[in-house]
Enzyme design. Structure first.
Site, PDB file in Angstrom:
ATOM      1  N   CYS A 277       0.048  39.989 -10.696  1.00 43.07           N
ATOM      2  CA  CYS A 277      -1.252  39.327 -10.862  1.00 43.07           C
ATOM      3  C   CYS A 277      -1.241  38.295 -11.990  1.00 43.07           C
ATOM      4  O   CYS A 277      -1.638  37.143 -11.793  1.00 43.07           O
ATOM      5  CB  CYS A 277      -2.362  40.357 -11.078  1.00 43.07           C
ATOM      6  SG  CYS A 277      -2.265  41.286 -12.629  1.00 43.07           S
ATOM      7  N   HIS A 329      -5.926  43.636 -14.536  1.00 39.58           N
ATOM      8  CA  HIS A 329      -5.793  42.751 -13.380  1.00 39.58           C
ATOM      9  C   HIS A 329      -6.513  41.437 -13.665  1.00 39.58           C
ATOM     10  O   HIS A 329      -7.514  41.398 -14.388  1.00 39.58           O
ATOM     11  CB  HIS A 329      -6.385  43.411 -12.136  1.00 39.58           C
ATOM     12  CG  HIS A 329      -6.062  42.684 -10.860  1.00 39.58           C
ATOM     13  ND1 HIS A 329      -4.774  42.522 -10.403  1.00 39.58           N
ATOM     14  CD2 HIS A 329      -6.870  42.050  -9.963  1.00 39.58           C
ATOM     15  CE1 HIS A 329      -4.797  41.840  -9.265  1.00 39.58           C
ATOM     16  NE2 HIS A 329      -6.056  41.537  -8.982  1.00 39.58           N
ATOM     17  N   HIS A 341      -5.820  35.985  -5.989  1.00 35.82           N
ATOM     18  CA  HIS A 341      -5.033  36.815  -6.902  1.00 35.82           C
ATOM     19  C   HIS A 341      -3.858  37.431  -6.160  1.00 35.82           C
ATOM     20  O   HIS A 341      -3.773  37.376  -4.932  1.00 35.82           O
ATOM     21  CB  HIS A 341      -5.911  37.925  -7.500  1.00 35.82           C
ATOM     22  CG  HIS A 341      -6.510  38.844  -6.475  1.00 35.82           C
ATOM     23  ND1 HIS A 341      -6.373  40.212  -6.505  1.00 35.82           N
ATOM     24  CD2 HIS A 341      -7.255  38.600  -5.349  1.00 35.82           C
ATOM     25  CE1 HIS A 341      -7.008  40.761  -5.488  1.00 35.82           C
ATOM     26  NE2 HIS A 341      -7.551  39.808  -4.770  1.00 35.82           N
TER      27      HIS A 341
END
Length: 372
Positions: A277, A329, A341
């Site tokens: 990520c 994240h 993402h």
């Protein structure tokens, strides 16, 4: 020989006081050159350590004993090795009449005043053939040919603010901070000078003077100081909001969408072969000259905070694992309530997700604007 009163004062203040072999001085000061420097009871490496000092705090220098400085430490005299300590301020005396005080360390620097023989000055650094002094609350320079003092050769070398580039027009010139962790605004053009403020990444400031190593700037609050030229992007023209460039944000999103489907790879930053990520966000932003911290947790310190209601394309959106867990994240907001993402979840790899649905809505933490 007749000696002026001012010169007598300096001579008396810097006279040798017999304390073993230690030479004592008047109003000198210095600081450590690194962290956790030992302060010892005597001037040798076998002496007891009475404390430690870090760079950034100034201590009065009361004498010198060989390769050791004697300093005032917690109300008592102690010693620090000259290998880890530098003199930042020392008294000196002018040795001639009508000596020019200049704004920059150069004979072409503007003269801002004159000094007479015997006048006392406080030297705060040296730059080439010039000593930097304090003059009317500002830094100025005097040729080394006309200054005398016991410790002048030991005063720290400083990067001068530099003479303004010849012919450079600084009207309608502003700067943008490019340091991801912020940029220190200092009182003088030196890394040991007092820090007036830390300017966040992306801050815009008016430019007052441009040098090779330092730029003098004025903040929107009217505070004037110096910043490292390395971390300030100097620009011409009308100032625009550094953090409100929606067109650039749209470019970022368009570029990021090219990599939809790239597989999730832990620690990966290759947009074609695999990214995690933060690796995805890091690599996308790097393409636009924006350097971010590498992990999602540390990346949340980049840029400036923006509320969820004010999100625009290119903003970074951060999530945690639920509850009180830390940020784990990150993605890039696309607009229209979606973000792009890289995930190791069911969608696996680079994908687009609605910000206000399911897991994303429940774990959303914050957003930061970094697009320039």
């Amino acid at each position: 020989m007749i000696v002026s009163n001012a010169l007598k004062h300096i001579c008396i203040a810097t006279s040798i006081l017999m304390m073993g072999s230690t030479v004592a001085f008047a109003a000198d000061a210095g600081q450590a050159t690194s962290s956790a420097v030992n302060v010892r009871k005597e001037a040798n490496t076998d002496a007891d350590v009475v404390g430690k000092i870090d760079k950034g705090s100034e201590y009065t220098v009361v004498g010198q004993n060989g390769d050791w400085y004697q300093i005032s430490y917690e109300g008592a005299d102690a010693f620090v090795s000259a290998d880890y300590f530098e003199l930042t301020k020392t008294d000196a005396v002018v040795t001639a009449d009508n000596v020019n005080i200049r704004k920059a360390p150069s004979t072409s620097g503007e003269s801002v005043g004159k000094l007479g023989e015997g006048e006392a000055v406080e030297v705060t650094g040296q730059s080439g053939d010039w000593y930097r002094i304090s003059y009317n609350g500002e830094s100025a320079y005097v040729s080394k040919d006309y200054i005398s003092g016991d410790l002048l050769t030991k005063v720290t070398a400083v990067a001068s603010e530099a003479v303004e580039t010849a012919g450079q027009d600084i009207e309608n010139t502003y700067g943008v901070v490019t340091a991801s962790t912020g940029l220190k605004l200092r009182k003088e053009a030196s890394t040991i000078s007092t820090v007036l403020a830390v300017l966040p990444y992306g801050t815009e400031v008016n430019v007052d003077r441009v040098g090779q190593e330092w730029v003098r700037v004025i903040t929107d609050g009217g505070e004037k100081g110096y910043v490292s030229a390395e971390f300030l992007s100097v620009r011409k023209g009308e100032r625009t909001s550094r953090f409100n460039d929606s067109s650039k944000g749209a470019e970022v999103v368009s570029y990021a969408k090219q990599f939809l489907g790239t597989p999730y790879v832990w620690g990966g930053t290759n947009l074609s072969k695999g990214v995690d990520c933060s690796g995805f966000v890091y690599a996308v932003m790097k393409n636009f000259g924006i350097t971010l911290n590498r992990s999602s947790y540390d990346m949340a310190n980049n840029g400036v905070a923006v509320s969820k209601s004010e999100l625009q394309a290119g903003d970074l959106v951060f999530f945690n694992g639920g509850g009180n867990s830390r940020i784990s994240h990150v993605g890039i907001y696309m607009g229209d309530g979606n973000y792009i993402h890289s995930t190791d979840g069911a969608a696996y790899g680079v994908t687009i997700t609605a910000l206000n649905s399911g897991y994303s809505a429940n774990t959303y933490v914050a957003a930061r604007r970094v697009v320039r």
